[in-house]
Design an enzyme around this catalytic site. Structure first.
Site, PDB file in Angstrom:
ATOM      1  N   HIS A  32       1.810   2.168  -3.478  1.00 28.69           N
ATOM      2  CA  HIS A  32       0.754   2.973  -4.112  1.00 28.69           C
ATOM      3  C   HIS A  32       0.852   4.419  -3.635  1.00 28.69           C
ATOM      4  O   HIS A  32       0.694   5.363  -4.416  1.00 28.69           O
ATOM      5  CB  HIS A  32      -0.625   2.437  -3.717  1.00 28.69           C
ATOM      6  CG  HIS A  32      -1.073   1.229  -4.469  1.00 28.69           C
ATOM      7  ND1 HIS A  32      -1.049   1.148  -5.856  1.00 28.69           N
ATOM      8  CD2 HIS A  32      -1.600   0.043  -4.049  1.00 28.69           C
ATOM      9  CE1 HIS A  32      -1.533  -0.027  -6.233  1.00 28.69           C
ATOM     10  NE2 HIS A  32      -1.872  -0.714  -5.164  1.00 28.69           N
TER      11      HIS A  32
ATOM     12  N   GLU B 151       0.832  -1.213   0.000  1.00 32.75           N
ATOM     13  CA  GLU B 151       0.000   0.000   0.000  1.00 32.75           C
ATOM     14  C   GLU B 151       0.862   1.258   0.000  1.00 32.75           C
ATOM     15  O   GLU B 151       0.512   2.272  -0.590  1.00 32.75           O
ATOM     16  CB  GLU B 151      -0.966  -0.005   1.201  1.00 32.75           C
ATOM     17  CG  GLU B 151      -1.962  -1.155   1.204  1.00 32.75           C
ATOM     18  CD  GLU B 151      -2.711  -1.336  -0.109  1.00 32.75           C
ATOM     19  OE1 GLU B 151      -2.919  -0.339  -0.833  1.00 32.75           O
ATOM     20  OE2 GLU B 151      -3.075  -2.476  -0.439  1.00 32.75           O
TER      21      GLU B 151
END
Length: 674
Positions: A467, A464
């Protein structure tokens, strides 16, 4: 005054009341419509500036308000917010249609687009114009009035159905609990998991222990609990979300969504929903996706079948299990892994205290991309669990705000995701910096222990955060092309490539330190982590491919009209990837939120697609050194900062010097010799 309608830099969470959302969204839609009217009523000839750029800059207030609202609907929802979401989603769908079906606006956009070869545009400007024109053409601008009306109806219905789907999955997750009063039923469970279960029971005013379908509760129980009957009970409950004969059943919704998507694609001149979606992806066609998935399937299946047979023999030898079931998978895999590699996940957890892992990923971001993270308390949060950071570069320039929300709560959906509260763009000469967030569901601290992560949770955090870096390091002119606004099968590259650092000695030494003694993770553990990285990779690959093939079955088939049973359709889609016996009470499609609530319809293959890219990209880092500044700069300049400004393959080749090769992935997975 409504806090959402005031000018604000960061989201004013503490000032917002639920009653503020609807009027704010209504007013922001009205404001965006006025901005569109200004473009249409301009008497000057359409130009790139007065039409293309002007249109890209419309609706910014609406974007800010809806990003706050829908992010909270995923991370901190309640019945009132869900009710509002049902009301406002059709408004937003209608508004989007008002733009794409506006003939006067499309006429101006088309006029600029038709001059494309005569305009002296940069690659980014060319991409913006191309994307904008296709945004109209691919969403009904060329339809007749009757078909435009039909399209509006379909889009409104789809927006409602996908919200309903997600609400049902969340309700089913929250409504189940396994209440245990006999401690013997917890045999095999690590102390940390027991303590977490006891804390959950206490929070619910119950004696004993409570296990739920939230991952930090569910996964340890499925991995370690000796009680096979209770593992079965939990596994079956997890697998029948949205598939029970109650008010939260999603079968009819799945059929409606797939039929409406197919009808919409046909209306727009496409054979299937997958043809429509993939036209603008790296993969381009359903045929290419299916070839890609089936090629990997052919290479992974023999290994998967060998691994499954080994696991079955192991379970038979250990516990005389005649038939391996889905609820045995994690349990016996963990035992076998421990035996083969002397690697126990529980042995690793003390080295992965959440705060240390966060500092580790920050340090890695500094070494690669010169970023510094400072925890701050000067911006609003939507929940006390949320951590907030100011991000700057080594020269002290402000880069981004970063929100991180790590632990499960009843109002938060399962899983992990990255999102944004504000996109980067250059507006009126000012480089407006982004506001990025990651949301996870990691093991909570207990009364005696801090939050200690499993190795899987460590890789999830890195994923994550990859990202998030894509969002934070964005450096484009136009907001609609910024950060993660890229092809869906390219968006997973930054996230998946960062996971590789979790397996490297040089990186682990930065943060994997025992939470009590401060001792760095022993090198033998690091070696075992690397050795075991490809353990059961054949089975894991098969599992991922099965999800991609199920997605394509729903969206690339001739017509979903003939489908009457979700379960039978799904079983057929899984036939080539099936290892475990079917569980009659279970159905994956009814809780497959990625494709029926998130944006992954006809795109689930992109996880595997991006793995090919990430393995190939990381091979470059390994060749030059995992903290090599030149390679990191190339990755930042050509991938992370560029967003969707050019075709992904062009950006990738500029970074790597060549097209990706799947050999790196197959070697890493142990599916071909290194």
């Amino acid at each position: 005054m409504n806090p959402l309608l005031k000018d604000f830099d960061t989201a004013p969470f503490s000032k917002i009341q639920e009653k503020d959302y609807k009027p704010a969204i209504q007013e922001a839609i009205a404001l965006a419509k006025k901005e569109i009217d200004v473009i249409i009523s301009n008497t000057e000839e359409p130009t790139f500036e007065n039409t293309t750029v002007a249109l890209d800059n419309t609706g910014q207030k609406l974007d800010r308000i809806t990003s706050i609202f829908f992010n909270l609907n995923s991370a901190e929802t309640n019945e009132e917010i869900q009710k509002i979401a049902k009301e406002v989603s059709p408004w937003l769908s209608e508004f989007r249609n008002d733009i794409t079906l506006n003939e006067a606006l499309f006429a101006r956009v088309k006029k600029v687009y038709d001059q494309l070869s005569d305009l002296d545009l940069t690659p980014e400007q060319e991409t913006l114009l191309d994307k904008q024109y296709k945004g109209f053409a691919r969403n009904g601008a060329n339809l007749n009035e009757e078909d435009k009306l039909e399209l509006r109806k379909i889009d409104t219905e789809l927006s409602k159905l996908s919200l309903q789907f997600g609400e049902h999955v969340l309700a089913e997750t929250n409504n189940f609990e396994m209440h245990i009063t006999n401690e013997n039923d917890l045999a095999g469970l690590p102390d940390s998991a027991k303590e977490g279960a006891k804390m959950l029971a206490k929070q619910r005013n119950k004696d004993g222990w409570v296990i739920t379908l939230d991952y930090p509760s569910y996964i340890p129980f499925m991995t370690y609990a000796n009680n096979r009957g209770l593992r079965k009970e939990l596994s079956v409950a997890f697998g029948k979300k949205g598939f029970q004969q109650n008010e939260y059943n999603n079968e009819a919704i799945v059929l409606k969504i797939t039929k409406l998507r197919h009808k919409r694609a046909n209306l727009l001149g496409y054979k299937t929903h997958a043809n429509f979606v993939l036209e603008e992806r790296m993969a381009e066609t359903p045929e290419k996706v299916l070839d890609f998935l089936n090629d990997l399937l052919q290479k992974a299946k023999p290994a998967a079948e060998r691994e499954f047979a080994n696991l079955q023999n192991y379970a038979k030898k250990l516990d005389n299990i005649d038939r391996l079931e889905k609820w045995d998978s994690a349990y016996y895999s963990e035992k076998l892994k421990k035996e083969l590699f002397s690697l126990d996940q529980e042995l690793l957890k003390p080295y992965f205290k959440l705060e240390n892992v966060i500092n580790g990923v920050f340090e890695i971001a500094n070494r690669l991309f010169k970023l510094n993270f400072k925890e701050i308390d000067t911006i609003d949060k939507y929940h006390e669990d949320v951590k907030t950071y100011s991000v700057s570069d080594n020269d002290g320039n402000f880069i981004s705000y970063f929100y991180a929300d790590f632990h499960p709560r009843p109002g938060k959906r399962n899983g992990a995701w990255m999102t944004s509260y504000k996109s980067q763009q250059i507006l009126n000469g000012v480089n407006e910096r982004p506001q990025v967030s990651i949301v996870c569901n990691f093991t909570k601290p207990t009364e005696t222990k801090p939050s200690l992560l499993t190795f899987n949770e460590v890789t999830t955090l890195f994923h994550e955060f990859g990202h998030a870096l894509h969002g934070m390091l964005a450096n484009t002119t136009y907001g609609s092309l910024s950060g993660t606004s890229v092809s869906w099968d390219f968006v997973e590259l930054p996230s998946q490539v960062l996971e590789n650092w979790c397996y490297e000695k040089e990186a682990l030494e930065l943060f994997a330190k025992h939470y009590e003694t401060g001792e760095t993770i022993p090198m033998e553990y690091v070696e075992k982590i690397k050795e075991s990285a490809s353990f059961h990779e054949g089975m894991q690959t098969l599992r991922q491919l099965s999800f991609g093939l199920l997605d394509m079955s729903w969206h690339a088939g001739e017509s979903p009209e003939s489908v009457t049973s979700v379960k039978e359709f799904e079983s057929e889609a899984f036939s080539n990837t099936k290892l475990y016996p079917d569980v009659e009470e279970n159905c994956m499609s009814t809780s497959f939120s990625h494709i029926f609530q998130g944006g992954y319809s006809s795109g689930y293959y992109s996880y595997k697609w991006a793995e090919v890219l990430d393995a190939d990209a990381f091979e470059y880092f390994q060749e030059e050194g995992i903290f090599n500044k030149d390679v990191a700069n190339k990755f930042q300049e050509n991938v992370l900062s560029k967003g969707g400004t050019e075709k992904p393959m062009e950006l990738y080749k500029r970074f790597r010097g060549k097209e990706p090769n799947s050999d790196a992935l197959l070697k890493r997975a142990g599916l071909i010799a290194k």
